[in-house]
Design a protein around this motif. Structure first.
Motif, short mmCIF file in Angstrom:
data_model
loop_
_atom_site.label_atom_id
_atom_site.label_comp_id
_atom_site.label_asym_id
_atom_site.label_seq_id
_atom_site.Cartn_x
_atom_site.Cartn_y
_atom_site.Cartn_z
N GLU A 163 0.84 -1.20 0.00
CA GLU A 163 0.00 0.00 0.00
C GLU A 163 0.88 1.25 0.00
OE1 GLU A 163 -3.98 1.37 2.38
OE2 GLU A 163 -2.27 0.79 3.61
N GLU A 164 0.49 2.24 -0.78
CA GLU A 164 1.22 3.51 -0.81
C GLU A 164 0.98 4.28 0.49
OE1 GLU A 164 3.31 4.33 -2.97
OE2 GLU A 164 2.87 2.99 -4.65
N ILE A 165 1.94 5.10 0.86
CA ILE A 165 1.82 5.87 2.09
C ILE A 165 0.62 6.81 2.04
CG2 ILE A 165 2.93 7.66 3.49
CD1 ILE A 165 5.63 6.39 2.78
N PHE A 166 0.46 7.53 0.93
CA PHE A 166 -0.63 8.51 0.86
C PHE A 166 -2.00 7.82 0.86
CE2 PHE A 166 0.10 7.62 -3.63
CZ PHE A 166 -1.19 7.55 -4.14
N SER A 167 -2.11 6.68 0.19
CA SER A 167 -3.40 5.98 0.17
C SER A 167 -3.69 5.33 1.51
CB SER A 167 -3.43 4.94 -0.95
OG SER A 167 -2.37 4.01 -0.81
N GLY A 168 -2.63 4.93 2.23
CA GLY A 168 -2.82 4.38 3.58
C GLY A 168 -3.35 5.43 4.53
N ALA A 169 -2.87 6.67 4.39
CA ALA A 169 -3.37 7.76 5.23
C ALA A 169 -4.85 8.02 4.96
CB ALA A 169 -2.55 9.02 4.99
N ILE A 170 -5.22 8.04 3.69
CA ILE A 170 -6.63 8.24 3.32
C ILE A 170 -7.50 7.12 3.88
CG2 ILE A 170 -8.22 8.30 1.36
CD1 ILE A 170 -5.97 9.65 -0.25
N ARG A 171 -7.01 5.89 3.78
CA ARG A 171 -7.78 4.74 4.26
C ARG A 171 -7.97 4.78 5.78
NH1 ARG A 171 -6.00 0.74 6.82
NH2 ARG A 171 -3.83 1.10 6.17
N GLU A 172 -6.90 5.06 6.51
CA GLU A 172 -6.98 5.06 7.97
C GLU A 172 -7.96 6.12 8.47
OE1 GLU A 172 -6.07 3.37 10.50
OE2 GLU A 172 -4.78 1.85 9.58
N VAL A 173 -7.91 7.30 7.89
CA VAL A 173 -8.83 8.36 8.31
C VAL A 173 -10.27 7.94 8.04
CG1 VAL A 173 -9.61 10.71 7.81
CG2 VAL A 173 -7.16 10.23 8.10
N LYS A 174 -10.50 7.33 6.89
CA LYS A 174 -11.84 6.88 6.53
C LYS A 174 -12.32 5.79 7.50
CE LYS A 174 -15.52 6.16 3.93
NZ LYS A 174 -16.65 7.12 3.85
N GLU A 175 -11.45 4.83 7.82
CA GLU A 175 -11.84 3.73 8.70
C GLU A 175 -12.16 4.21 10.11
OE1 GLU A 175 -9.26 0.12 6.56
OE2 GLU A 175 -8.67 0.89 8.52
N GLU A 176 -11.37 5.14 10.62
CA GLU A 176 -11.54 5.56 12.01
C GLU A 176 -12.64 6.61 12.19
OE1 GLU A 176 -7.91 6.74 13.82
OE2 GLU A 176 -6.98 4.76 13.64
#
Length: 348
Positions: free
Chosen positions: A222-235
């Motif tokens: 997973e890319e760093i920037f897409s991981g940040a987007i995913r984590e914010v969405k999940e939480e």
């Protein structure tokens, strides 16, 4: 004589098969202990007498591998004939004069694997190979002790397999060490009202009860920037888009003695209604920078405070972070992401 030999062999086979079935049905039994038992001695003794009496041209090949409970094989005495050379393990050369063993074609028998491994090591040493990579899947776990006994070391493990290595030359080992870092991200999300998205986590760590940025770990591939987007969405349930990577933190000897990299990413919110992940998050809300930094935690934690100050400076156009650019490298021919400060210049 031929008829007598056939009858004798059939009689022994009946006895041997019956005893084998008895052992396989004994779920709590130990195959090696049963092998040493008087019953097994009786079978071997009977076979020896049968061979002597029948003068059969078929040689006695010795004991065979007896399956244990769970499919693990007991390593019994080697049954190969001295005149029959052991087969080599299937493998291919890597780019560093090393060898990668083909895990999919390994012998299923413990004895056959042990013999082939010893023969292969001798062959690789003669060819002056260096590092040997041996990947054993979970269903091949009974082969691990054999490899360790031959001098292999643990390298790393993932769900479903374990990787072992063997260094041949009498010189310092240059095999790369096992993965040493875990990669985390923090998402700095600020809206048009100058409010920052923060969460309270359900944990017993030092930041319990503290309003903080959403954080998490990057998934595999997973890319760093897409991981940040995913984590914010999940939480928090907030949709965002990536703007910049503003800073990163490097700390050592964290979980299981691993180092930790935390990349702080500035994200632009695309929605505003919060829906928390109740399994991980106690609460979430939009908060002013003054209220966030006014917590006692940030007055005592210099690094966390500095991260928020850098993010606010970026928001106010007083600081520039790194944007993401997709480029192809000749090393692997793959499209990957390079983060750098562009400054609207034609640098490349």
């Amino acid at each position: 004589m031929a008829a007598h030999t056939a009858i004798c062999q059939w009689s022994f086979g009946q006895h041997f098969n019956q005893e084998t079935r008895r052992i396989s049905c004994n779920r709590d039994g130990n195959a090696l202990e049963l092998f040493r038992s008087s019953s097994w001695k009786h079978i071997i003794s009977s076979k020896t007498q049968c061979v002597k009496q029948c003068t059969s041209p078929m040689p006695f090949l010795g004991t065979r591998n007896v399956p244990k409970k769970g499919g693990i094989h007991a390593l019994l005495p080697n049954t190969m004939s001295p005149s029959m050379p052991a087969e080599l393990l299937d493998s291919w050369d890597d780019d560093y004069n090393g060898v990668v063993v083909d895990s999919a074609s390994l012998p299923s028998s413990a004895n056959a694997f042990a013999s082939a491994l010893r023969a292969s090591l001798s062959s690789w040493k003669l060819k002056e190979k260096k590092g040997i990579w041996l990947k054993l899947f979970q269903e091949q776990s009974d082969l691990v002790p054999i490899a360790i006994q031959e001098g292999f070391d643990y390298h790393h493990a993932e769900p479903g397999y374990i990787m072992l290595t063997y260094w041949i030359p009498d010189e310092p080992c240059t095999i790369p060490s096992s993965p040493s870092h875990q990669i985390g991200i923090a998402g700095f999300v600020i809206n048009d009202n100058r409010e920052i998205l923060v969460v309270k986590e359900k944990c017993s760590c030092s930041c319990v009860g503290v309003w903080k940025l959403p954080t998490g770990y990057i998934n595999k591939s997973e890319e760093i920037f897409s991981g940040a987007i995913r984590e914010v969405k999940e939480e928090t349930g907030i949709d965002t888009t990536f703007l910049e990577m503003v800073a990163f933190r490097h700390v050592h000897r964290v979980a299981f003695e691993k180092s930790d990299l935390l990349f702080v990413c500035m994200l632009k919110p695309l929605s505003s209604e919060i829906t928390i992940d109740e399994k991980e998050i106690q609460d979430a809300k939009w908060i002013t920078p003054e209220e966030l930094l006014g917590q006692q935690f940030y007055s005592e934690d210099e690094m966390s405070r500095k991260l928020i100050e850098i993010c606010m400076a970026t928001y106010e156009n007083c600081y520039n972070g790194y944007t993401a650019h997709q480029l192809i490298s000749k090393f692997d021919g793959k499209l990957s992401v390079l983060y750098y400060y562009n400054n609207n210049l034609n640098m490349i």
